[in-house]
Design a protein around this motif. Structure first.
Motif, PDB file in Angstrom:
ATOM      1  N   THR A  24       0.829  -1.190   0.000  1.00 16.49           N
ATOM      2  CA  THR A  24       0.000   0.000   0.000  1.00 16.49           C
ATOM      3  C   THR A  24       0.868   1.245   0.000  1.00 16.49           C
ATOM      4  O   THR A  24       0.573   2.227  -0.671  1.00 16.49           O
ATOM      5  N   VAL A  25       1.953   1.210   0.744  1.00 13.69           N
ATOM      6  CA  VAL A  25       2.858   2.355   0.820  1.00 13.69           C
ATOM      7  C   VAL A  25       3.410   2.691  -0.550  1.00 13.69           C
ATOM      8  O   VAL A  25       3.323   3.810  -1.026  1.00 13.69           O
ATOM      9  N   VAL A  26       3.960   1.679  -1.224  1.00 13.61           N
ATOM     10  CA  VAL A  26       4.640   1.944  -2.472  1.00 13.61           C
ATOM     11  C   VAL A  26       3.676   2.303  -3.571  1.00 13.61           C
ATOM     12  O   VAL A  26       3.849   3.265  -4.296  1.00 13.61           O
ATOM     13  N   VAL A  27       2.618   1.521  -3.694  1.00 12.47           N
ATOM     14  CA  VAL A  27       1.668   1.785  -4.759  1.00 12.47           C
ATOM     15  C   VAL A  27       0.975   3.108  -4.534  1.00 12.47           C
ATOM     16  O   VAL A  27       0.660   3.825  -5.462  1.00 12.47           O
ATOM     17  N   ALA A  28       0.738   3.455  -3.278  1.00 12.76           N
ATOM     18  CA  ALA A  28       0.138   4.747  -2.996  1.00 12.76           C
ATOM     19  C   ALA A  28       0.987   5.850  -3.575  1.00 12.76           C
ATOM     20  O   ALA A  28       0.487   6.820  -4.125  1.00 12.76           O
ATOM     21  N   PRO A 190      -0.543  -7.558  -7.220  1.00 14.43           N
ATOM     22  CA  PRO A 190      -1.468  -6.707  -7.990  1.00 14.43           C
ATOM     23  C   PRO A 190      -1.138  -5.217  -7.884  1.00 14.43           C
ATOM     24  O   PRO A 190      -1.306  -4.472  -8.864  1.00 14.43           O
ATOM     25  N   TYR A 191      -0.643  -4.774  -6.724  1.00 19.03           N
ATOM     26  CA  TYR A 191      -0.296  -3.370  -6.549  1.00 19.03           C
ATOM     27  C   TYR A 191       0.961  -3.017  -7.344  1.00 19.03           C
ATOM     28  O   TYR A 191       1.049  -1.945  -7.945  1.00 19.03           O
ATOM     29  N   VAL A 192       1.913  -3.922  -7.344  1.00 20.99           N
ATOM     30  CA  VAL A 192       3.137  -3.687  -8.105  1.00 20.99           C
ATOM     31  C   VAL A 192       2.829  -3.698  -9.596  1.00 20.99           C
ATOM     32  O   VAL A 192       3.370  -2.892 -10.361  1.00 20.99           O
ATOM     33  N   ASP A 193       1.943  -4.601 -10.023  1.00 24.22           N
ATOM     34  CA  ASP A 193       1.532  -4.639 -11.431  1.00 24.22           C
ATOM     35  C   ASP A 193       0.879  -3.319 -11.831  1.00 24.22           C
ATOM     36  O   ASP A 193       1.090  -2.821 -12.948  1.00 24.22           O
ATOM     37  N   MET A 194       0.077  -2.761 -10.939  1.00 19.91           N
ATOM     38  CA  MET A 194      -0.599  -1.504 -11.230  1.00 19.91           C
ATOM     39  C   MET A 194       0.409  -0.385 -11.449  1.00 19.91           C
ATOM     40  O   MET A 194       0.308   0.402 -12.396  1.00 19.91           O
ATOM     41  N   LEU A 195       1.408  -0.307 -10.580  1.00 21.12           N
ATOM     42  CA  LEU A 195       2.430   0.728 -10.713  1.00 21.12           C
ATOM     43  C   LEU A 195       3.263   0.518 -11.973  1.00 21.12           C
ATOM     44  O   LEU A 195       3.563   1.462 -12.695  1.00 21.12           O
ATOM     45  N   SER A 196       3.612  -0.738 -12.246  1.00 19.18           N
ATOM     46  CA  SER A 196       4.455  -1.039 -13.400  1.00 19.18           C
ATOM     47  C   SER A 196       3.730  -0.832 -14.725  1.00 19.18           C
ATOM     48  O   SER A 196       4.371  -0.631 -15.761  1.00 19.18           O
ATOM     49  N   SER A 197       2.405  -0.891 -14.717  1.00 17.75           N
ATOM     50  CA  SER A 197       1.644  -0.748 -15.957  1.00 17.75           C
ATOM     51  C   SER A 197       1.650   0.677 -16.484  1.00 17.75           C
ATOM     52  O   SER A 197       1.368   0.907 -17.666  1.00 17.75           O
ATOM     53  N   MET A 198       1.956   1.647 -15.644  1.00 22.06           N
ATOM     54  CA  MET A 198       1.989   3.046 -16.063  1.00 22.06           C
ATOM     55  C   MET A 198       3.386   3.407 -16.527  1.00 22.06           C
ATOM     56  O   MET A 198       4.350   3.244 -15.784  1.00 22.06           O
ATOM     57  N   LYS A 287      11.425  -0.488  -7.253  1.00 23.15           N
ATOM     58  CA  LYS A 287      12.586   0.398  -7.273  1.00 23.15           C
ATOM     59  C   LYS A 287      12.962   0.800  -8.694  1.00 23.15           C
ATOM     60  O   LYS A 287      13.345   1.956  -8.945  1.00 23.15           O
ATOM     61  N   GLN A 288      12.874  -0.120  -9.623  1.00 21.60           N
ATOM     62  CA  GLN A 288      13.197   0.205 -11.016  1.00 21.60           C
ATOM     63  C   GLN A 288      12.274   1.285 -11.558  1.00 21.60           C
ATOM     64  O   GLN A 288      12.718   2.229 -12.226  1.00 21.60           O
ATOM     65  N   ARG A 289      10.982   1.178 -11.263  1.00 23.14           N
ATOM     66  CA  ARG A 289      10.035   2.173 -11.754  1.00 23.14           C
ATOM     67  C   ARG A 289      10.237   3.527 -11.071  1.00 23.14           C
ATOM     68  O   ARG A 289      10.226   4.575 -11.704  1.00 23.14           O
ATOM     69  N   LEU A 290      10.424   3.531  -9.764  1.00 19.98           N
ATOM     70  CA  LEU A 290      10.594   4.784  -9.043  1.00 19.98           C
ATOM     71  C   LEU A 290      11.888   5.475  -9.427  1.00 19.98           C
ATOM     72  O   LEU A 290      11.944   6.706  -9.508  1.00 19.98           O
ATOM     73  N   SER A 291      12.939   4.711  -9.668  1.00 20.45           N
ATOM     74  CA  SER A 291      14.220   5.302 -10.079  1.00 20.45           C
ATOM     75  C   SER A 291      14.084   5.999 -11.420  1.00 20.45           C
ATOM     76  O   SER A 291      14.576   7.118 -11.606  1.00 20.45           O
ATOM     77  N   ALA A 292      13.400   5.370 -12.377  1.00 21.47           N
ATOM     78  CA  ALA A 292      13.201   5.978 -13.684  1.00 21.47           C
ATOM     79  C   ALA A 292      12.358   7.248 -13.577  1.00 21.47           C
ATOM     80  O   ALA A 292      12.628   8.244 -14.240  1.00 21.47           O
ATOM     81  N   LEU A 293      11.344   7.211 -12.725  1.00 24.69           N
ATOM     82  CA  LEU A 293      10.486   8.374 -12.565  1.00 24.69           C
ATOM     83  C   LEU A 293      11.225   9.516 -11.895  1.00 24.69           C
ATOM     84  O   LEU A 293      11.086  10.685 -12.297  1.00 24.69           O
TER      85      LEU A 293
END
Length: 299
Positions: A24-28, A190-198, A287-293
């Motif tokens: 919840t923390v990360v996906v939030a 499912p939460y990680v998939d949601m973040l990675s899909s964007m 971490k990969q997604r947040l680093s790129a962002l």
């Protein structure tokens, strides 16, 4: 800080948790990024005063004298352009007039109090219905801003979670040592998939769109709206600095709660310890997604 809050340990069986979960923390954070501030391109404008002060040089006509003749050669005036008169009986409405196409402009954003619907519509354009079901859809902008502000301090704003927590309970395995059940990590997928899909580009476009609402919400809690970018960067860094365990991290059963057995893990911030509960594979993906962002927002 306890690993799981008020969770009752059971051997190889799930135990109930009333604390927030790392997913919840990360996906939030990923959801908040939809509403986050972003730099806007500045349109270069002409200096009106400077334009008024510039005088266009007019062509000058000089008289040429032919020294070989007694009479000067006089230049004849140029012929005036032929004018076309429109008959008085003509219908002026039928005369075609070329009009430049209008430049489309972004629709105005609603007020902060009435922004949930447009936010949900924007998010729905890039998410599946399954992913949308994980989002808390009331007061979305304020909820996200408060959550990110707390996350930047390593804290969890329990009452302002932008996403719903997993329905499955936390599970631990108790043997010679107590560890998190690896099956428990699957709750966060499912939460990680949601973040990675964007994609990063999609997130940045939405940041631009909702910038004014984010600034207003940040000012409501006592900060300068223009400072939110720095707060978001700190929140991302808080998660990126969380170490990923290579092996199972042992737990200690403390009454009705769990805590990490090793001091180096227990001394992490509340947000980082919740992030650990996602498991190594999910942590790496996030971490990969947040680093790129973070790199994109810094440009």
């Amino acid at each position: 800080m306890s690993e799981s809050g008020s969770e009752h340990p059971q051997k190889a069986k799930p135990s109930r948790s009333h604390l927030l979960l790392a997913a919840t923390v990360v996906v939030a954070l990923g959801i908040v990024l939809i509403f986050v501030l972003s730099k806007q391109d500045e349109t270069k404008q002409d200096n009106a005063k400077y334009a008024q002060d510039v005088v266009e040089q007019q062509p000058q006509y000089t008289e040429h004298i032919n020294t070989a003749q007694t009479k000067p050669v006089v230049q004849e005036p140029a012929e005036a352009p032929e004018t076309v008169e429109i008959p008085a009986s003509a219908n002026r409405n039928e005369i075609p007039i070329e009009v430049a196409p209008a430049t489309p402009s972004e629709p105005e954003l609603p007020s902060l109090d009435n922004s949930d619907e447009v936010v949900k519509q924007t998010v729905a354009e890039i998410m599946t219905e399954k992913a949308l079901a994980l989002i808390v859809s009331d007061d979305m902008v304020r909820r996200g801003v408060v959550f990110v502000e707390n996350l930047a301090k390593g804290q969890i704003a329990e009452k302002h979670m932008p996403v719903k927590k997993p329905q499955e309970p936390f599970m631990a395995l108790e043997d010679d040592i107590v560890i998190t059940d690896p099956n428990s990590f699957e709750r966060y997928t499912p939460y990680v998939d949601m973040l990675s899909s964007m994609s990063t580009a999609q997130i940045v476009r939405m940041l631009n769109k909702f910038q004014p609402l984010i600034a207003q919400a940040y000012e409501e809690i006592g900060y300068d709206g223009n400072d939110f970018n720095g707060t978001l960067d700190k929140a991302i860094s808080e998660l990126l600095s969380t170490p990923i365990p290579k092996n199972n991290v042992p737990l200690i059963k403390d009454s009705v709660t769990y805590r990490y057995a090793y001091p180096e893990w227990e001394q992490l911030s509340e947000a980082q310890k919740q992030f650990l509960r996602m498991g190594p594979e999910n942590m790496e993906r996030v971490k990969q997604r947040l680093s790129a962002l973070q790199k994109s927002l810094a440009q």
